[in-house]
Design an enzyme around this catalytic site. Structure first.
Site, mmCIF file in Angstrom:
data_model
loop_
_atom_site.group_PDB
_atom_site.id
_atom_site.type_symbol
_atom_site.label_atom_id
_atom_site.label_comp_id
_atom_site.label_asym_id
_atom_site.label_seq_id
_atom_site.Cartn_x
_atom_site.Cartn_y
_atom_site.Cartn_z
ATOM 1 N N HIS B 62 -15.377 -36.504 22.562
ATOM 2 C CA HIS B 62 -14.036 -36.998 22.876
ATOM 3 C C HIS B 62 -14.102 -38.451 23.310
ATOM 4 O O HIS B 62 -15.173 -39.024 23.460
ATOM 5 C CB HIS B 62 -13.348 -36.101 23.909
ATOM 6 C CG HIS B 62 -13.976 -36.083 25.272
ATOM 7 N ND1 HIS B 62 -15.277 -35.669 25.502
ATOM 8 C CD2 HIS B 62 -13.482 -36.415 26.500
ATOM 9 C CE1 HIS B 62 -15.541 -35.739 26.801
ATOM 10 N NE2 HIS B 62 -14.465 -36.198 27.428
ATOM 11 N N HIS B 64 -13.319 -40.057 26.074
ATOM 12 C CA HIS B 64 -13.595 -40.539 27.442
ATOM 13 C C HIS B 64 -14.892 -41.345 27.468
ATOM 14 O O HIS B 64 -15.886 -40.994 26.836
ATOM 15 C CB HIS B 64 -13.649 -39.370 28.431
ATOM 16 C CG HIS B 64 -12.274 -38.849 28.780
ATOM 17 N ND1 HIS B 64 -12.048 -37.603 29.302
ATOM 18 C CD2 HIS B 64 -11.051 -39.442 28.678
ATOM 19 C CE1 HIS B 64 -10.742 -37.434 29.511
ATOM 20 N NE2 HIS B 64 -10.121 -38.542 29.130
ATOM 21 N N ASP B 66 -17.446 -41.938 29.325
ATOM 22 C CA ASP B 66 -18.809 -41.476 29.621
ATOM 23 C C ASP B 66 -19.413 -40.704 28.441
ATOM 24 O O ASP B 66 -20.565 -40.263 28.516
ATOM 25 C CB ASP B 66 -18.837 -40.642 30.913
ATOM 26 C CG ASP B 66 -17.832 -39.496 30.913
ATOM 27 O OD1 ASP B 66 -16.724 -39.660 30.388
ATOM 28 O OD2 ASP B 66 -18.160 -38.424 31.457
ATOM 29 N N HIS B 141 -9.583 -29.814 27.158
ATOM 30 C CA HIS B 141 -9.753 -30.933 28.074
ATOM 31 C C HIS B 141 -8.444 -31.724 28.137
ATOM 32 O O HIS B 141 -7.452 -31.353 27.519
ATOM 33 C CB HIS B 141 -10.939 -31.786 27.610
ATOM 34 C CG HIS B 141 -11.492 -32.678 28.674
ATOM 35 N ND1 HIS B 141 -11.709 -32.276 29.972
ATOM 36 C CD2 HIS B 141 -11.888 -33.984 28.633
ATOM 37 C CE1 HIS B 141 -12.195 -33.279 30.674
ATOM 38 N NE2 HIS B 141 -12.306 -34.339 29.897
ATOM 39 N N HIS B 269 -23.383 -32.479 32.810
ATOM 40 C CA HIS B 269 -22.149 -33.186 33.137
ATOM 41 C C HIS B 269 -21.819 -33.061 34.621
ATOM 42 O O HIS B 269 -20.710 -32.715 35.016
ATOM 43 C CB HIS B 269 -20.977 -32.669 32.274
ATOM 44 C CG HIS B 269 -19.839 -33.641 32.188
ATOM 45 N ND1 HIS B 269 -18.731 -33.563 32.995
ATOM 46 C CD2 HIS B 269 -19.645 -34.730 31.425
ATOM 47 C CE1 HIS B 269 -17.898 -34.544 32.701
ATOM 48 N NE2 HIS B 269 -18.432 -35.280 31.758
#
Lengths: 304, 304
Positions: B62, B64, B66, B141, B269
């Site tokens: 995805h 994001h 990080d 998410h 994570h």
């Protein structure tokens, strides 16, 4: 008053030999300025216990990735840690565009004001505080690129201890003398500042010049600086490659340092082709002996 | 045939405690697949001597930061090292957009074809080779996000040494048997494959599931996999925070592993709030004993 620079990354485009892309922390009087922000800068800061929220001003030389790819990550972490203070970012318009685009993509509402200041290819004072100014230095690269001159505007003087006793100076008067004032004694006599202080210290300056081809027009701007960081991507044996890619050799960096009469030269932005950097250092020292390599995680004092 | 995963980064949003943002190298039969690419991934690869040009396929869960901030830097380095082979990138449309935007900004003409494959929020086979398939796993998410299932399609069998002698098998015949064929002996007799090989091995599978809220709909997709990497951002004491941010606790990850009857669970994570990860591991092991923490720079075998 502290004035020192810590090297976080010293390599050019491709990270190699354990060296990282360009980033430096300038500490002036415990205010931290970040200069360039290559990928992984926030991790380098973590290793050196540099607190990200102590940084209020970031200066980006140009849009090439090895100088800017770490910026969005750092901004993201500042946001996730709920920063409130404004962050000022100075750099070419493309830096603004890429950060804005990435923030919009994730619909990220920042927790703090992010203030962009677009640098231009001209000499301009972009920051001024009571004791420091920052000035852009137009460079000659494949894209718009500026260096940055950090110049102390005023330096506190040391007072002569015997003057304190002789004129029975109060705490406030001592502070005023250090800041350059004359004082009036109890008997009404005015004592000029120069008679109260030790020898006046020279204002210090740091110049950061990367990426650039050999460029003599920067010499008047960086004349007599205490510390010059100048890129030296290649050795002189790769001069034609340096010219083609708008970079410098160690010898060229040293020539600039010598002509500008700087106190000390730091070489950086090393090509990934060099594991051993000694030849680069040696060719520079032949021209300008007070040269060092900008080793990572090392702090260099600006002036004395 | 090698099937193993090496953890390059195991932390969540903010790098902390020496842990880095998400990235993994999956080695299947000496072909390297990169899964997620947080900031600094190319430096982690350098530390582990993973050659960037051995990677032909990158999977991004995805948008994001990080999970993706290291991608532009890696592509940039591949370009600077004059890569010619195509690079395939699988991920949501925003990944495509951000890379395109950044390349256009620097007017960067890549030296190699960069082929984007946009993932959707559905179960889809996105890669198929003669012996491996990759399937997306829709997750839950705050933005579009998929996991990835890497499933061996065919696994070479070990031949029984005594069968080679008994039927006087040629090198070509041995290869054919390993690949599942029956053979015909010199006398014309057909020997079925099952009589020539040792016990048929189960096809192996690896599932990568991050970032996601607790999501039982993934269970049929990851049923019986040899190794499940599942996010466990928080401990169960932070369950409400996990729910609010669409993440999981260690206990939830273990519950999924148990219900899906996987062989081994890897937790990753991790939130920056945890220096010591033991409580996270312990709460998971109470539910699913064969759980490990996805420590960085460690390689985990997929199946046996």
């Amino acid at each position: 008053m502290k004035f020192e620079v810590t090297i976080l990354g010293s390599n050019s485009a491709i990270p190699a030999h354990g060296r990282h892309p360009t980033a430096q922390i300038l500490n002036f009087n415990d205010e931290l300025f970040l200069i360039d922000c290559g990928e992984g800068t926030q991790m380098r800061m973590g290793e050196l216990k540099v607190k990200r929220n102590k940084i209020n001003n970031i200066f980006i030389s140009h849009i090439h990735g090895d100088h800017v790819f770490g910026l969005i990550g750092l901004i993201n972490s500042m946001n996730l840690s709920n920063r409130k203070k404004p962050l000022h970012v100075f750099g070419p318009v493309e830096v603004h565009q890429t950060i804005d685009f990435q923030l919009q993509l994730t619909k990220n509402e920042l927790s703090f004001p992010l203030v962009f200041h677009e640098t231009k290819m001209e000499v301009e004072q972009i920051v001024e505080t009571s004791n420091l100014e920052v000035i852009t230095i137009p460079l000659d690269h494949r894209v718009a690129c500026t260096g940055f001159l950090f110049r102390e505007k005023f330096r506190e003087s040391n007072i002569r201890p015997e003057a304190i006793a002789q004129y029975e100076l109060s705490v406030d008067q001592i502070k005023a003398v250090k800041n350059g004032s004359d004082i009036q004694t109890k008997s009404g006599e005015t004592i000029p500042n120069k008679d109260l202080i030790k020898k006046k210290k020279k204002n210090r300056a740091y110049a950061f010049c990367t990426d650039t081809a050999y460029l003599e027009s920067i010499i008047p701007l960086i004349q007599d600086v205490d510390l010059l960081y100048h890129e030296a991507t290649f050795t002189e044996s790769e001069l034609s490659r340096a010219k083609d890619t708008f970079h410098c050799t160690g010898k060229q960096a040293a020539t600039i340092a010598k002509k500008a009469n700087v106190h000390k030269l730091l070489l950086g932005h090393f090509s990934a082709r060099y594991g051993n950097l000694s030849p680069l250092l040696e060719e520079a020292q032949e021209i300008f002996p007070n040269t060092e390599l900008a080793h990572e995680q090392v702090t260099f004092e600006v002036g004395s």
